[in-house]
Structure formats: structure tokens, C-alpha cells
Enzyme design. Structure first.
Site, short mmCIF file in Angstrom:
data_model
loop_
_atom_site.label_atom_id
_atom_site.label_comp_id
_atom_site.label_asym_id
_atom_site.label_seq_id
_atom_site.Cartn_x
_atom_site.Cartn_y
_atom_site.Cartn_z
N ASP A 7 0.86 -1.17 0.00
CA ASP A 7 0.00 0.00 0.00
C ASP A 7 0.91 1.23 0.00
OD1 ASP A 7 -2.32 1.65 0.55
OD2 ASP A 7 -1.58 1.77 2.60
N ASP A 9 -0.28 5.03 0.77
CA ASP A 9 -0.60 6.07 1.76
C ASP A 9 -0.78 5.48 3.15
OD1 ASP A 9 -0.61 7.61 -0.54
OD2 ASP A 9 -2.80 7.55 -0.73
N ASP A 128 -1.91 -0.41 5.83
CA ASP A 128 -2.33 0.12 7.13
C ASP A 128 -3.85 0.16 7.26
OD1 ASP A 128 -2.57 2.20 5.21
OD2 ASP A 128 -2.72 3.65 6.85
MG LIG Z 1 -3.07 3.08 3.37
#
Ligand SMILES: [Mg+2]
Ligand SMILES: [Zn+2]
EC number: 3.1.3.-
Length: 168
Positions: A7, A9, A128
């Protein structure tokens, strides 16, 4: 070929509340994330970024803005000797019901079509958000969740990207 599906961001660079993204033109790298990417590469993984970018079709950011940030992101990594194999993004909103928005596996399928030599079983995914780890569990590959409170299944909980290295 084994892949680290990462991922972007909140995993490699700073993430913001949706509405703040309209003013963002530069990626801000999270502490130690560049070193972590180096280590991932040193362990023999190619890196593919898979990123939900629904802000594009929500018209919070423009496609040009996304591409500018991506260009700076790639260049900063190149400056540090890190090559990214590819980047796949999903520009769609939830309402569009596409098949690429994580936790759906459209971006992974695209990657597998483009790079048939990918060995999914030896690959991993890290992110995240819940959608990242749900995708990992769907694919039944090694999965890492960063800073997530609730983690189910076999997902390994880590505090930041650099913690991944000891599990690879
Ligand atoms: Mg993310
Ligand atoms: Zn999509």
C-alpha cells in the site's frame, strides 16, 4: 519472481484526511520507510504498489495531481537506489462497484497478467487499512497490518514498515 505488494498512503508516505489531499503536491515519506523498502529489495522482492485512489473520481484530487505525486514518489525512491517494478491504482469510488478497489483483487490480477512470472505464494502484502489485510487473507499470502488494532487470521501485526524485515 516474488513480490512485495505495498500500500502507499499510510504505509510508505504520510496519509491525510480525505479533504486535505486536495492541497497535497509532494509525497512525505514516513520515518524509516525508505530504509524498509531497501531491505525488502535486498531480500529479493520486487516491489509493486497497489493503492486505492478513490479521491480521483470523487474529484478531491485530479488525475494530474495524482500523477505528479507519483512521479515525485518514484524519483525520490530512484534517488535512493530503489526501483519500483510497477504501480497499480484504483481511481473508482465505492459506488462505481469496480473490481479493483481493495479488498477486491483486481489490481493483483492485473499484475499477474502483466507479470506471469510472479510467484504469488512467495509474495506478501502490507498496508495500514483493513482493506489491505482483507485482500491478503483473500489471496492467502503472507499479510502484514501496520498499526491496526483489530487483526484477524494469520495477519502479522507490525507498528511500521521497517518491522516487516525480520519476518521476510
Ligand atoms: Mg493506506
Ligand atoms: Zn477500481
Amino acid at each position: 519472481m516474488k513480490i512485495g505488494f505495498l500500500d502507499r498512503d499510510g504505509t510508505i508516505i504520510e496519509d491525510y484526511e480525505d479533504e486535505f489531499w486536495s492541497d497535497i503536491t509532494e509525497p512525505v515519506f514516513l520515518k524509516d520507510s525508505i530504509d524498509a523498502l531497501k531491505s525488502i529489495r535486498q531480500k529479493g522482492y520486487e516491489i509493486i504498489i497497489i493503492t486505492n485512489q478513490y479521491l480521483i473520481n470523487q474529484k478531491i484530487i485530479t488525475l494530474q495531481q495524482y500523477e505528479e505525486i507519483t512521479g515525485k514518489f518514484v524519483n525520490k525512491l530512484l534517488d535512493n537506489g530503489i526501483e519500483i517494478l510497477d504501480i497499480f491504482y484504483c481511481p473508482h469510488t465505492k459506488e462505481e462497484n469496480c473490481n479493483c478497489m481493495k479488498p477486491k483483487d483486481g489490481m493483483i490480477k492485473k499484475a499477474l497478467e502483466k507479470y506471469p512470472e510472479i510467484d504469488l505464494e512467495k509474495s506478501f502484502i502490507v498496508g495500514d487499512s483493513l482493506c489491505d489485510i482483507q485482500l491478503g487473507e483473500r489471496l492467502q499470502i503472507k499479510t502484514f497490518g501496520i498499526g491496526l488494532e483489530k487483526i484477524e487470521g494469520k495477519t502479522i501485526k507490525i507498528d511500521s514498515l521497517k518491522d516487516i524485515v525480520k519476518y521476510l
